[in-house]
Design a protein around this motif. Structure first.
Motif, PDB file in Angstrom:
ATOM      1  N   ASN A  79      -2.434   0.487  -3.676  1.00 38.18           N
ATOM      2  CA  ASN A  79      -1.495  -0.439  -4.312  1.00 38.18           C
ATOM      3  C   ASN A  79      -1.058   0.024  -5.696  1.00 38.18           C
ATOM      4  O   ASN A  79      -0.267  -0.648  -6.358  1.00 38.18           O
ATOM      5  CB  ASN A  79      -2.122  -1.830  -4.420  1.00 38.18           C
ATOM      6  N   ARG A  80      -1.545   1.210  -6.129  1.00 41.94           N
ATOM      7  CA  ARG A  80      -1.215   1.698  -7.470  1.00 41.94           C
ATOM      8  C   ARG A  80      -0.467   3.020  -7.447  1.00 41.94           C
ATOM      9  O   ARG A  80      -0.105   3.550  -8.499  1.00 41.94           O
ATOM     10  CB  ARG A  80      -2.506   1.842  -8.297  1.00 41.94           C
ATOM     11  N   ILE A  81      -0.274   3.601  -6.262  1.00 42.17           N
ATOM     12  CA  ILE A  81       0.459   4.857  -6.136  1.00 42.17           C
ATOM     13  C   ILE A  81       1.500   4.711  -5.021  1.00 42.17           C
ATOM     14  O   ILE A  81       1.468   3.760  -4.242  1.00 42.17           O
ATOM     15  CB  ILE A  81      -0.471   6.055  -5.848  1.00 42.17           C
ATOM     16  N   GLU A  82       2.426   5.667  -4.956  1.00 42.10           N
ATOM     17  CA  GLU A  82       3.523   5.572  -3.988  1.00 42.10           C
ATOM     18  C   GLU A  82       3.246   6.290  -2.674  1.00 42.10           C
ATOM     19  O   GLU A  82       3.715   5.857  -1.624  1.00 42.10           O
ATOM     20  CB  GLU A  82       4.812   6.149  -4.604  1.00 42.10           C
ATOM     21  N   LEU A  83       2.511   7.387  -2.722  1.00 46.41           N
ATOM     22  CA  LEU A  83       2.482   8.275  -1.564  1.00 46.41           C
ATOM     23  C   LEU A  83       1.150   9.005  -1.485  1.00 46.41           C
ATOM     24  O   LEU A  83       0.572   9.379  -2.511  1.00 46.41           O
ATOM     25  CB  LEU A  83       3.620   9.297  -1.700  1.00 46.41           C
ATOM     26  N   ILE A  84       0.660   9.207  -0.238  1.00 46.49           N
ATOM     27  CA  ILE A  84      -0.534  10.014   0.010  1.00 46.49           C
ATOM     28  C   ILE A  84      -0.154  11.096   1.015  1.00 46.49           C
ATOM     29  O   ILE A  84       0.355  10.795   2.102  1.00 46.49           O
ATOM     30  CB  ILE A  84      -1.697   9.166   0.566  1.00 46.49           C
ATOM     31  N   LEU A  85      -0.389  12.345   0.655  1.00 52.49           N
ATOM     32  CA  LEU A  85      -0.145  13.464   1.566  1.00 52.49           C
ATOM     33  C   LEU A  85      -1.444  13.751   2.308  1.00 52.49           C
ATOM     34  O   LEU A  85      -2.425  14.203   1.719  1.00 52.49           O
ATOM     35  CB  LEU A  85       0.330  14.695   0.794  1.00 52.49           C
ATOM     36  N   ASP A  86      -1.438  13.483   3.585  1.00 51.63           N
ATOM     37  CA  ASP A  86      -2.652  13.471   4.399  1.00 51.63           C
ATOM     38  C   ASP A  86      -2.798  14.765   5.188  1.00 51.63           C
ATOM     39  O   ASP A  86      -1.977  15.075   6.040  1.00 51.63           O
ATOM     40  CB  ASP A  86      -2.582  12.258   5.338  1.00 51.63           C
ATOM     41  N   VAL A  87      -3.863  15.529   4.883  1.00 51.21           N
ATOM     42  CA  VAL A  87      -4.234  16.675   5.720  1.00 51.21           C
ATOM     43  C   VAL A  87      -5.659  16.487   6.247  1.00 51.21           C
ATOM     44  O   VAL A  87      -6.329  17.441   6.618  1.00 51.21           O
ATOM     45  CB  VAL A  87      -4.122  18.015   4.956  1.00 51.21           C
ATOM     46  N   GLY A  88      -6.115  15.230   6.284  1.00 52.36           N
ATOM     47  CA  GLY A  88      -7.473  14.955   6.720  1.00 52.36           C
ATOM     48  C   GLY A  88      -8.461  15.057   5.571  1.00 52.36           C
ATOM     49  O   GLY A  88      -8.079  15.110   4.396  1.00 52.36           O
ATOM     50  N   MET A 112       0.839  -1.198   0.000  1.00 50.71           N
ATOM     51  CA  MET A 112       0.000   0.000   0.000  1.00 50.71           C
ATOM     52  C   MET A 112       0.877   1.252   0.000  1.00 50.71           C
ATOM     53  O   MET A 112       2.069   1.201   0.278  1.00 50.71           O
ATOM     54  CB  MET A 112      -0.920   0.009   1.226  1.00 50.71           C
ATOM     55  N   ALA A 113       0.261   2.385  -0.300  1.00 47.84           N
ATOM     56  CA  ALA A 113       0.994   3.646  -0.359  1.00 47.84           C
ATOM     57  C   ALA A 113       1.436   4.089   1.035  1.00 47.84           C
ATOM     58  O   ALA A 113       0.786   3.778   2.039  1.00 47.84           O
ATOM     59  CB  ALA A 113       0.106   4.718  -0.983  1.00 47.84           C
ATOM     60  N   ARG A 114       2.551   4.799   1.080  1.00 49.27           N
ATOM     61  CA  ARG A 114       2.931   5.460   2.328  1.00 49.27           C
ATOM     62  C   ARG A 114       2.019   6.661   2.544  1.00 49.27           C
ATOM     63  O   ARG A 114       1.689   7.381   1.599  1.00 49.27           O
ATOM     64  CB  ARG A 114       4.377   5.931   2.276  1.00 49.27           C
ATOM     65  N   ILE A 115       1.630   6.882   3.796  1.00 48.55           N
ATOM     66  CA  ILE A 115       0.802   8.038   4.137  1.00 48.55           C
ATOM     67  C   ILE A 115       1.631   8.966   5.005  1.00 48.55           C
ATOM     68  O   ILE A 115       2.146   8.566   6.051  1.00 48.55           O
ATOM     69  CB  ILE A 115      -0.486   7.618   4.874  1.00 48.55           C
ATOM     70  N   LEU A 116       1.767  10.213   4.549  1.00 43.62           N
ATOM     71  CA  LEU A 116       2.488  11.226   5.314  1.00 43.62           C
ATOM     72  C   LEU A 116       1.485  12.238   5.845  1.00 43.62           C
ATOM     73  O   LEU A 116       0.763  12.880   5.066  1.00 43.62           O
ATOM     74  CB  LEU A 116       3.520  11.942   4.428  1.00 43.62           C
ATOM     75  N   ALA A 117       1.424  12.391   7.160  1.00 45.02           N
ATOM     76  CA  ALA A 117       0.514  13.350   7.780  1.00 45.02           C
ATOM     77  C   ALA A 117       1.202  14.712   7.860  1.00 45.02           C
ATOM     78  O   ALA A 117       2.196  14.877   8.575  1.00 45.02           O
ATOM     79  CB  ALA A 117       0.109  12.873   9.167  1.00 45.02           C
ATOM     80  N   LEU A 118       0.682  15.671   7.099  1.00 43.32           N
ATOM     81  CA  LEU A 118       1.286  17.010   7.042  1.00 43.32           C
ATOM     82  C   LEU A 118       0.349  18.052   7.633  1.00 43.32           C
ATOM     83  O   LEU A 118      -0.884  17.917   7.581  1.00 43.32           O
ATOM     84  CB  LEU A 118       1.611  17.388   5.591  1.00 43.32           C
ATOM     85  N   HIS A 119       0.952  19.103   8.179  1.00 41.92           N
ATOM     86  CA  HIS A 119       0.156  20.237   8.644  1.00 41.92           C
ATOM     87  C   HIS A 119      -0.382  20.972   7.419  1.00 41.92           C
ATOM     88  O   HIS A 119       0.385  21.301   6.507  1.00 41.92           O
ATOM     89  CB  HIS A 119       1.017  21.174   9.485  1.00 41.92           C
ATOM     90  N   PRO A 120      -1.696  21.259   7.353  1.00 46.16           N
ATOM     91  CA  PRO A 120      -2.261  21.846   6.133  1.00 46.16           C
ATOM     92  C   PRO A 120      -1.818  23.273   5.859  1.00 46.16           C
ATOM     93  O   PRO A 120      -1.824  23.713   4.697  1.00 46.16           O
ATOM     94  CB  PRO A 120      -3.775  21.782   6.383  1.00 46.16           C
ATOM     95  N   GLN A 121      -1.424  24.018   6.887  1.00 47.07           N
ATOM     96  CA  GLN A 121      -1.009  25.402   6.694  1.00 47.07           C
ATOM     97  C   GLN A 121       0.508  25.580   6.701  1.00 47.07           C
ATOM     98  O   GLN A 121       1.040  26.422   5.973  1.00 47.07           O
ATOM     99  CB  GLN A 121      -1.624  26.289   7.802  1.00 47.07           C
ATOM    100  N   ASN A 122       1.184  24.788   7.518  1.00 42.07           N
ATOM    101  CA  ASN A 122       2.649  24.880   7.627  1.00 42.07           C
ATOM    102  C   ASN A 122       3.253  23.487   7.494  1.00 42.07           C
ATOM    103  O   ASN A 122       3.732  22.903   8.478  1.00 42.07           O
ATOM    104  CB  ASN A 122       3.050  25.501   8.972  1.00 42.07           C
ATOM    105  N   PRO A 123       3.249  22.927   6.274  1.00 43.20           N
ATOM    106  CA  PRO A 123       3.729  21.549   6.088  1.00 43.20           C
ATOM    107  C   PRO A 123       5.200  21.403   6.443  1.00 43.20           C
ATOM    108  O   PRO A 123       6.018  22.287   6.185  1.00 43.20           O
ATOM    109  CB  PRO A 123       3.475  21.294   4.599  1.00 43.20           C
TER     110      PRO A 123
END
Length: 210
Positions: free
Chosen positions: A166-175, A1-12
């Motif tokens: 399973n088809r992408i590498e990365l998800i940038l998560d801001v909720g 599965m893709a890696r999920i990175l939890a980022l701050h939506p205003q100050n990543p």
């Protein structure tokens, strides 16, 4: 599965942005938030990643991908911008608009409309998208994250992972990131023409496509 990175939506976080940049430069496809909802993105010149995005979305050759650009000067590198186009772009960027413009030679031919030689471009307002574009130093090729058999786009990063992880590498998560489609205006043939009504107000003098 893709890696999920939890980022701050205003100050990543810069270190997480660096990981996203590395994924893009390594030929990866990422899911990332914008001011119009989550999108799929890849590097501008990566043919294999582009074809993967076409397959995920079920898109044909005539579909306009969108170049996410940092600012007006970057748009001018990839599109032919005359006086009329410049006035529109200056007034409505950044913002919830996608503009169809004549492509320059900087845009790979496979990304242009096969007959009209046009390309879609926009400058997003989302702080994370802007920070990612600044870190990458070039546009991101993008498309809305709506799957072929779906009527609504994917708005939750964990739903994205369940469906296409399973088809992408990365998800940038801001909720959760609600879908707010852009207003699409065609500036490629002189008089501006409205292609799609979205979140952006339709400018005066823009006629709707028949």
């Amino acid at each position: 599965m893709a890696r999920i990175l939890a980022l701050h939506p205003q100050n990543p976080q810069a270190r997480l942005l660096d990981q996203a940049v590395e994924a893009l430069r390594s030929g990866g496809v990422i899911a990332f938030p914008t001011d119009s909802g989550y999108a799929l993105g890849c590097g501008l010149g990566d043919k294999a990643a582009i074809e993967r995005m076409r397959a995920i979305r079920g898109l044909g050759e005539k579909h306009h991908f969108t170049l996410m650009c940092r600012d007006l000067s970057e748009i001018a590198t990839y599109a032919r911008v005359g006086n009329v186009e410049y006035r529109f772009l200056k007034q409505y960027t950044p913002g919830p608009y996608t503009f169809i413009l004549q492509a320059t030679h900087e845009v790979p031919r496979r990304l242009q409309h096969p007959k009209r030689k046009t390309v879609g471009l926009r400058v997003p307002e989302h702080p994370l998208t802007q920070a990612l574009l600044a870190a990458l130093g070039e546009p991101i090729l993008s498309t809305s994250l709506i799957l072929p058999d779906a009527s609504e786009p994917l708005c939750d990063p964990y739903d994205i992972n369940d469906c296409i992880g399973n088809r992408i590498e990365l998800i940038l998560d801001v909720g959760f990131c609600a879908d707010h489609p852009t207003t699409v205006i065609d500036l490629s043939s002189g008089a501006p023409v409205l292609i799609r009504r979205g979140r952006g107000e339709v400018p005066a003098g823009v006629e709707e496509a028949e």
